[in-house]
Structures are given as structure tokens and as C-alpha cells.
Scaffold this motif. Sequence first.
Motif, PDB file in Angstrom:
ATOM      1  N   GLY A 178      61.647  94.558  12.740  1.00 34.17           N
ATOM      2  CA  GLY A 178      61.433  95.675  11.820  1.00 34.17           C
ATOM      3  C   GLY A 178      60.667  95.232  10.591  1.00 34.17           C
ATOM      4  N   GLU A 179      61.087  94.085  10.046  1.00 34.46           N
ATOM      5  CA  GLU A 179      60.430  93.519   8.865  1.00 34.46           C
ATOM      6  C   GLU A 179      58.959  93.225   9.169  1.00 34.46           C
ATOM      7  N   GLU A 180      58.748  92.641  10.342  1.00 29.85           N
ATOM      8  CA  GLU A 180      57.395  92.295  10.779  1.00 29.85           C
ATOM      9  C   GLU A 180      56.526  93.552  10.887  1.00 29.85           C
TER      10      GLU A 180
ATOM     11  N   VAL B  15      62.705  97.739  -7.761  1.00 27.62           N
ATOM     12  CA  VAL B  15      63.965  97.339  -7.134  1.00 27.62           C
ATOM     13  C   VAL B  15      63.836  97.607  -5.640  1.00 27.62           C
ATOM     14  N   TYR B  16      64.065  96.585  -4.808  1.00 23.30           N
ATOM     15  CA  TYR B  16      64.020  96.790  -3.365  1.00 23.30           C
ATOM     16  C   TYR B  16      65.162  97.693  -2.924  1.00 23.30           C
ATOM     17  N   PRO B  17      64.982  98.391  -1.794  1.00 23.22           N
ATOM     18  CA  PRO B  17      66.019  99.309  -1.314  1.00 23.22           C
ATOM     19  C   PRO B  17      67.405  98.647  -1.212  1.00 23.22           C
ATOM     20  N   ASN B  18      67.430  97.326  -0.971  1.00 19.04           N
ATOM     21  CA  ASN B  18      68.739  96.676  -0.866  1.00 19.04           C
ATOM     22  C   ASN B  18      69.314  96.298  -2.231  1.00 19.04           C
ATOM     23  N   GLY B  19      68.614  96.713  -3.302  1.00 18.27           N
ATOM     24  CA  GLY B  19      69.159  96.503  -4.635  1.00 18.27           C
ATOM     25  C   GLY B  19      68.619  95.286  -5.372  1.00 18.27           C
ATOM     26  N   THR B  20      67.739  94.490  -4.739  1.00 20.49           N
ATOM     27  CA  THR B  20      67.176  93.318  -5.418  1.00 20.49           C
ATOM     28  C   THR B  20      66.168  93.765  -6.477  1.00 20.49           C
ATOM     29  N   PRO B  21      66.413  93.434  -7.757  1.00 20.74           N
ATOM     30  CA  PRO B  21      65.437  93.793  -8.791  1.00 20.74           C
ATOM     31  C   PRO B  21      64.336  92.747  -8.819  1.00 20.74           C
ATOM     32  N   ALA B  22      63.242  92.982  -8.092  1.00 21.41           N
ATOM     33  CA  ALA B  22      62.220  91.950  -7.924  1.00 21.41           C
ATOM     34  C   ALA B  22      61.269  91.893  -9.111  1.00 21.41           C
ATOM     35  N   ILE B  23      60.923  93.043  -9.675  1.00 21.93           N
ATOM     36  CA  ILE B  23      60.039  93.080 -10.843  1.00 21.93           C
ATOM     37  C   ILE B  23      60.794  93.766 -11.970  1.00 21.93           C
ATOM     38  N   GLY B  40      54.153  81.052 -10.078  1.00 23.56           N
ATOM     39  CA  GLY B  40      55.584  81.237 -10.299  1.00 23.56           C
ATOM     40  C   GLY B  40      56.373  80.697  -9.136  1.00 23.56           C
ATOM     41  N   GLU B  41      57.638  80.368  -9.409  1.00 20.20           N
ATOM     42  CA  GLU B  41      58.460  79.748  -8.364  1.00 20.20           C
ATOM     43  C   GLU B  41      58.698  80.727  -7.202  1.00 20.20           C
ATOM     44  N   ASN B  42      59.219  80.219  -6.101  1.00 19.49           N
ATOM     45  CA  ASN B  42      59.538  81.066  -4.950  1.00 19.49           C
ATOM     46  C   ASN B  42      60.481  82.178  -5.380  1.00 19.49           C
ATOM     47  N   GLY B  43      60.177  83.384  -4.947  1.00 20.99           N
ATOM     48  CA  GLY B  43      61.052  84.507  -5.272  1.00 20.99           C
ATOM     49  C   GLY B  43      60.875  85.061  -6.673  1.00 20.99           C
ATOM     50  N   SER B  44      59.837  84.607  -7.404  1.00 19.57           N
ATOM     51  CA  SER B  44      59.677  85.083  -8.773  1.00 19.57           C
ATOM     52  C   SER B  44      59.062  86.481  -8.821  1.00 19.57           C
ATOM     53  N   GLY B  45      58.529  86.956  -7.697  1.00 21.42           N
ATOM     54  CA  GLY B  45      58.036  88.334  -7.649  1.00 21.42           C
ATOM     55  C   GLY B  45      56.537  88.485  -7.486  1.00 21.42           C
ATOM     56  N   LYS B  46      55.843  87.410  -7.148  1.00 19.26           N
ATOM     57  CA  LYS B  46      54.383  87.476  -7.050  1.00 19.26           C
ATOM     58  C   LYS B  46      53.921  88.452  -5.959  1.00 19.26           C
ATOM     59  N   THR B  47      54.478  88.278  -4.772  1.00 20.75           N
ATOM     60  CA  THR B  47      54.052  89.146  -3.675  1.00 20.75           C
ATOM     61  C   THR B  47      54.421  90.605  -3.956  1.00 20.75           C
ATOM     62  N   THR B  48      55.599  90.801  -4.520  1.00 20.61           N
ATOM     63  CA  THR B  48      56.017  92.162  -4.845  1.00 20.61           C
ATOM     64  C   THR B  48      55.068  92.798  -5.858  1.00 20.61           C
ATOM     65  N   LEU B  49      54.689  92.018  -6.862  1.00 12.00           N
ATOM     66  CA  LEU B  49      53.757  92.537  -7.872  1.00 12.00           C
ATOM     67  C   LEU B  49      52.433  92.924  -7.207  1.00 12.00           C
ATOM     68  N   PHE B  87      47.298  89.288   2.915  1.00  8.87           N
ATOM     69  CA  PHE B  87      48.629  88.699   2.908  1.00  8.87           C
ATOM     70  C   PHE B  87      48.609  87.291   3.484  1.00  8.87           C
ATOM     71  N   GLN B  88      49.778  86.632   3.372  1.00  7.36           N
ATOM     72  CA  GLN B  88      49.856  85.230   3.785  1.00  7.36           C
ATOM     73  C   GLN B  88      49.553  85.032   5.264  1.00  7.36           C
ATOM     74  N   ASN B  89      50.052  85.946   6.076  1.00  8.88           N
ATOM     75  CA  ASN B  89      49.967  85.728   7.514  1.00  8.88           C
ATOM     76  C   ASN B  89      48.849  86.568   8.134  1.00  8.88           C
ATOM     77  N   THR B 197      49.309  81.746  -5.842  1.00  8.28           N
ATOM     78  CA  THR B 197      49.327  80.396  -5.267  1.00  8.28           C
ATOM     79  C   THR B 197      50.351  79.484  -5.920  1.00  8.28           C
ATOM     80  N   HIS B 198      50.717  78.444  -5.171  1.00 12.98           N
ATOM     81  CA  HIS B 198      51.536  77.370  -5.738  1.00 12.98           C
ATOM     82  C   HIS B 198      50.665  76.148  -5.992  1.00 12.98           C
ATOM     83  N   ASP B 199      49.382  76.289  -5.692  1.00 14.62           N
ATOM     84  CA  ASP B 199      48.460  75.171  -5.763  1.00 14.62           C
ATOM     85  C   ASP B 199      47.890  75.084  -7.180  1.00 14.62           C
TER      86      ASP B 199
HETATM   87  N1  LIG Z   1      61.670  93.228   1.766  1.00 12.90           N
HETATM   88  C1  LIG Z   1      62.502  92.803   0.815  1.00 12.90           C
HETATM   89  N2  LIG Z   1      63.727  93.356   0.680  1.00 12.90           N
HETATM   90  C2  LIG Z   1      64.563  92.948  -0.283  1.00 12.90           C
HETATM   91  N3  LIG Z   1      64.290  91.997  -1.184  1.00 12.90           N
HETATM   92  C3  LIG Z   1      63.095  91.401  -1.109  1.00 12.90           C
HETATM   93  C4  LIG Z   1      62.135  91.769  -0.114  1.00 12.90           C
HETATM   94  N4  LIG Z   1      61.036  91.005  -0.286  1.00 12.90           N
HETATM   95  C5  LIG Z   1      61.296  90.201  -1.337  1.00 12.90           C
HETATM   96  N5  LIG Z   1      62.530  90.435  -1.840  1.00 12.90           N
HETATM   97  C6  LIG Z   1      63.154  89.755  -2.995  1.00 12.90           C
HETATM   98  O1  LIG Z   1      62.381  90.044  -4.156  1.00 12.90           O
HETATM   99  C7  LIG Z   1      62.218  88.891  -4.951  1.00 12.90           C
HETATM  100  C8  LIG Z   1      60.745  88.591  -5.142  1.00 12.90           C
HETATM  101  O2  LIG Z   1      60.163  88.295  -3.897  1.00 12.90           O
HETATM  102  P1  LIG Z   1      58.615  88.001  -3.713  1.00 12.90           P
HETATM  103  O3  LIG Z   1      58.342  87.979  -2.260  1.00 12.90           O
HETATM  104  O4  LIG Z   1      57.835  88.961  -4.537  1.00 12.90           O
HETATM  105  O5  LIG Z   1      58.507  86.523  -4.333  1.00 12.90           O
HETATM  106  P2  LIG Z   1      57.267  85.548  -4.401  1.00 12.90           P
HETATM  107  O6  LIG Z   1      57.046  85.220  -5.830  1.00 12.90           O
HETATM  108  O7  LIG Z   1      56.118  86.115  -3.644  1.00 12.90           O
HETATM  109  O8  LIG Z   1      57.857  84.259  -3.670  1.00 12.90           O
HETATM  110  P3  LIG Z   1      57.127  83.141  -2.747  1.00 12.90           P
HETATM  111  O9  LIG Z   1      56.466  82.184  -3.661  1.00 12.90           O
HETATM  112  O10 LIG Z   1      58.262  82.493  -2.048  1.00 12.90           O
HETATM  113  O11 LIG Z   1      56.179  83.851  -1.826  1.00 12.90           O
HETATM  114  C9  LIG Z   1      62.982  87.782  -4.251  1.00 12.90           C
HETATM  115  O12 LIG Z   1      64.239  87.673  -4.876  1.00 12.90           O
HETATM  116  C10 LIG Z   1      63.131  88.259  -2.834  1.00 12.90           C
HETATM  117  O13 LIG Z   1      64.340  87.793  -2.294  1.00 12.90           O
END
Ligand SMILES: Nc1ncnc2c1ncn2[C@@H]1O[C@H](COP(=O)(O)OP(=O)(O)OP(=O)(O)O)[C@@H](O)[C@H]1O
Lengths: 277, 273
Positions: A178-180, B15-23, B40-49, B87-89, B197-199
Motif C-alpha cells: 500500500g505504501e509503495e 501532521v501525517y494521518p497516523n498523528g506524526t507531526p512531521a513539519i 537534516g538528520e533522518n526523519g527531520s522532515g525533508k521529504t515531507t517538506l 524521489f529517491q527510488n 541530501t546528506h552529502d
Molecule cells: N507515510 C508516513 N506516515 C507517517 N509518518 C511518516 C510518513 N512518512 C514519514 N513519516 C514521519 O515523518 C517524519 C519526517 O519524515 P521524512 O520522510 O520527511 O524525513 P526525512 O528528513 O526525509 O528523512 P530521511 O533523511 O531519512 O529521508 C518522520 O518522523 C517520519 O517517521
Amino acid sequence: MSTALDAFRYQEEDTPLHHLDPRAKLLIVASLILFLWLWWDLAVVLLALVPLTVLVLVGRLGRPLVGSLRLYALLGLLLVPLNVLLHSALTFPPGQAEVLMTLTPPETPLLGGLAITREALIFSLLVYARLVLMLVATSVFFLTTSLDDLEALLLSLRVPYFFVLTLSLAFRFLPTLGEEATRIREAQVARGLDLETGGRLRRLWRAGIPLLLPLFVSVLRRSVRLGEAMEARATFAYPTRTNTVDLVVRPGDVGVVVATLAFLALAFVFRVIVGPA
Amino acid sequence: MRSKPLLSLRDVHYVYPNGTPAIRGVSLDVLPGQRVALLGENGSGKTTLARLMVGLVRPSKGSVRLGDVDYETLTTHDIAREVGIVFQNPDHQIFLERVWDEVAFGPRNYGLSPAQVEERVGTALHEFDLWEDRYRLPVALSGGERKSVAFASSFALRPRVLLLDEPTKGMDYGRKRRLATMADRLTAEDRTVFFITHDVDFAYASTERAVVLRRGRVLLEGRTRDVLSRSDLADAGLHEATAPLLLATMRERGISPDSALYREVQRRVEAVS
Ligand SMILES: Nc1ncnc2c1ncn2[C@@H]1O[C@H](COP(=O)(O)OP(=O)(O)OP(=O)(O)O)[C@@H](O)[C@H]1O
Ligand SMILES: [Mg+2]
């Protein structure tokens, strides 16, 4: 996402039902289903409701089950009218049963003399109720049994490890799929694939190949990679392996099994002595 | 005079539907003609932004505007024409049987004329060194090559803002340089490229501006040279860029920036990053 599936997906909770030995749980649920399957009357349906309600309360399964009500309603809308018509015509035809409503006059060619009879209506409702109860029993099992428990259960039933692993991998990958799919949709929309305008059918038509093909390819790629990674870690290389969950019988489990068997026996006696309702 | 922003984000929350406040409250102006590193570190919100900037997800609070137009009045299809993302992939988007068609997918979606499509695709394929491979089956290319196909297919759309998520991951040095050249070409036309990037060394060498996220907020923002030579970057899961670190160490040890050694090290270190 889909509420219908949620009624069969494991939900982590801390209740006695979740901790019950999966073998005992399977026995309860299977005997309930068997019970509903063997006898076809109101008394059985009412009787089955008792343990089922207990299970739902103990396992705190109210919320996920409420989510599946729509599925059951839909099922009812499809099945009950069809059943009523069929049984009114064949099993309980107007001559042998009380007519509630006449649908077509007898002289209508081909479809003459269609009616709804009281017995057919009752019978169809019963069939539907049994089906719903069986489904609820099944979802009680799946809602409270983790994949690890399920694996252990199948292994303890001497199902070969190969099949168990295949099944459990399939289960584990469903949410990932689903995520994919979401990611693929986003990647294509970002390249201008228009999924927002036009009718539902047109959008479906436009989306089909650009979404399905990458999904297919990436599932394939993933399975090949996973297979290689597992082989690299010696999956199947040794005839014996250690498991995450090893099933151990505890006193509580025995109690539950005894209670279930007692219930079955009682129900059986009741049914045979008292006869159909 | 400062030029008008291409995109402006005001106090954006997601905020993601599961309640994670990403940005959690990001305000940002994206100016034309810049190469921007989003770190920014992993999970800091780059992709979400990035997903917010492309309109794939909409802010839970706050606003995003394209020029003067609020995203609320635009469909994602409209936005994607101006703001592209890779995207990454790459496997999430590749589905056609020839590299050429894969790259032409976007331009065709926006109904460009065959001549325009031809021109855009040709340029993109040359830009990413894929011209020789144009009739090959994309799924049969190597990982880095497939990534290049994905870049080319967004490049061909000529977006005003192009966001690249982890573009350097798994790419050889030549392809990284090509990525930087491609960005130069876009910025020369007043377009803006984001490298998520992390580079750190790549960001240092190839961008003018850096934005560092931490837990869904902007921690640092400014000229890349300044941001990436700060010594407190570890707080954001980053390290200082190698070049400034090396040069700073030499200065601390008393080697004068005018000395021949210092200049040679500077020249050589900057040539490879
Ligand atoms: N589909 C999703 N559903 C719920 N939470 C998510 C989802 N995607 C990301 N998150 C959460 O939102 C936050 C930000 O994620 P995001 O993917 O934006 O980080 P990132 O900075 O791109 O990290 P990375 O460097 O690892 O790619 C994280 O805490 C992550 O767990
Ligand atoms: Mg990311």
C-alpha cells in the motif's frame, strides 16, 4: 485505509485474549464456527452469541468490529433478498408456506407466481446471521493473533516451514505494498499524470499502466532481493531452526480449552435433547 | 532589489494521518535562480517538506503559494508543471519500454507539440549522458542509470523549481558533477534546484544556499559556505564540510592563507568536491 480489512488485521493490545495460546484460540473459534455450521436454527444463533460477546468484550474488539459493520450491511443487502427469492420459490414455495407478499400473478409467463413466504424470510435471515457470526468469529481470531503467534501455530500443526514463511512474508508485505502504491502514485503525479480531472472511469484508465507496472516491477525486484538476502543468511539451509515464539501450554490455556469443550458438549446435549427451536 | 519568490511557505505544519507531526512551522521563501541544499538528520522532515512544496500533500496549517497564487486554488497537476520532484527510488516511476519514452512521459502529459517533446527529450538525454541508451529498456539499466532516467524525465518538464530527493546517493563522481552542471543550467534560466541530501561535501561544492531542518523546523538557513562551516552542525546530525574544516585546521596551525601550501590545498580540495 480500508475498514473492511481492518476487521481481520492484527491489532496490538494487552488483553487475556491476545495472550491466549493461539492453539486454544483456534480451538474456540473453530468450534464456534463448527457449531454454527452444524445446526441451522435460531437457538443456535442465540447460543453462539453468548461466547462470542464474551470474546469481543475480553479482547476489547468493539471498535475494529464496528468498523466492519458496513461490510456486513453490504453483504446483507446482496445476500438476503436473493436468498429470500430463491427459498420462496424452491425450498418454501407458496403452497407449503405462508405467503407474505405476492410479487407476480400466476399467469405471468416464465416468472409466474413469485412470492415471498414467511418461512423463506426467516430462513434467509438466519442464514445471514450465521454467516455474519462466523465472520465475526474469524475476525476475533485474526484481530488478536499476531503474525509470530500465527507462525508458531502453523508450525505446531506441522505445516512445513517453507509454507509458513511464504504465508507470513505475504502478510507482512501487504501494508508495504500500500505504501509503495502511494509513492508510485506521487511520483507519476509529479510528472504530470493527471489523476484529478475527468470522471472516475477516465482517471482509472489513465492511471492503470503508469501505476501498475512500476508496482509490479518493484514487487518483483523486491522479492528477488529478499530471496537473495534470505539465502545469504542461510534460510532453509538447516533442517532445524530456532523460533521467535515457542508455544508453551500454561494453566490458563488449559482452562480455556476445557471451558470450550464443556460448552460444545453442553450445546450438543441441549440440541439433541431439546431439539430444533 | 530582491527578486520575487517563486514559492513561499508561511508557518507550514503537516501532521501525517497516523498523528506524526512531521513539519512543525516552516516559513521559507524560494528565490529564483538558486541552488539550495536541504539538509537534516533522518526523519527531520525533508521529504515531507518536498511533498508539501509539490502539492502532493497539503498543509495541516499554514499556507504555500506559487508566486501570488495560493496552493488551495490549484490542483497537484497544475502545481507539478511548475514544481517538479524526483524521489529517491527511480523504480517508483519507470514503466515505459524505452528510455526515450520514459523521458517524454512528462512533456506529453502537458500536451506539448511533438517537436517540443523531441527537443526537450533530446536535451535532457544529452544532459544526463543517456543519449546512447535512448532505445534501451529502462528497467534493465543499472541503479545509477535508472536514477539518471528519472532526473532526465523531470528535467524535461523544465519546472521552475526542481526538487531532488537524495540525488547523489549511489551516484558515481561523474554523475554527481553532471547533476551539478544540470543545476547550473537551470539556475541560469532563473529556475531553482533543491538538493535534498546528506552529502555535505556535495552541498558545499554545488549550492549557494542551505536550509537545515531539525524535527520539522528550520534550524539554520543561509549561505551554504556559512552554514556548512559551523562547528555546531552535529546537533542537526551533520558534519562540517571537509574543505572548510581542512582549511580552518591549517589556519589554526598557523599556515597563512597566503602561503603556497594553503592555496594548493584549497585548489585541490575544491576541485574534487
Ligand atoms: N507515510 C508516513 N506516515 C507517517 N509518518 C511518516 C510518513 N512518512 C514519514 N513519516 C514521519 O515523518 C517524519 C519526517 O519524515 P521524512 O520522510 O520527511 O524525513 P526525512 O528528513 O526525509 O528523512 P530521511 O533523511 O531519512 O529521508 C518522520 O518522523 C517520519 O517517521
Ligand atoms: Mg527523506
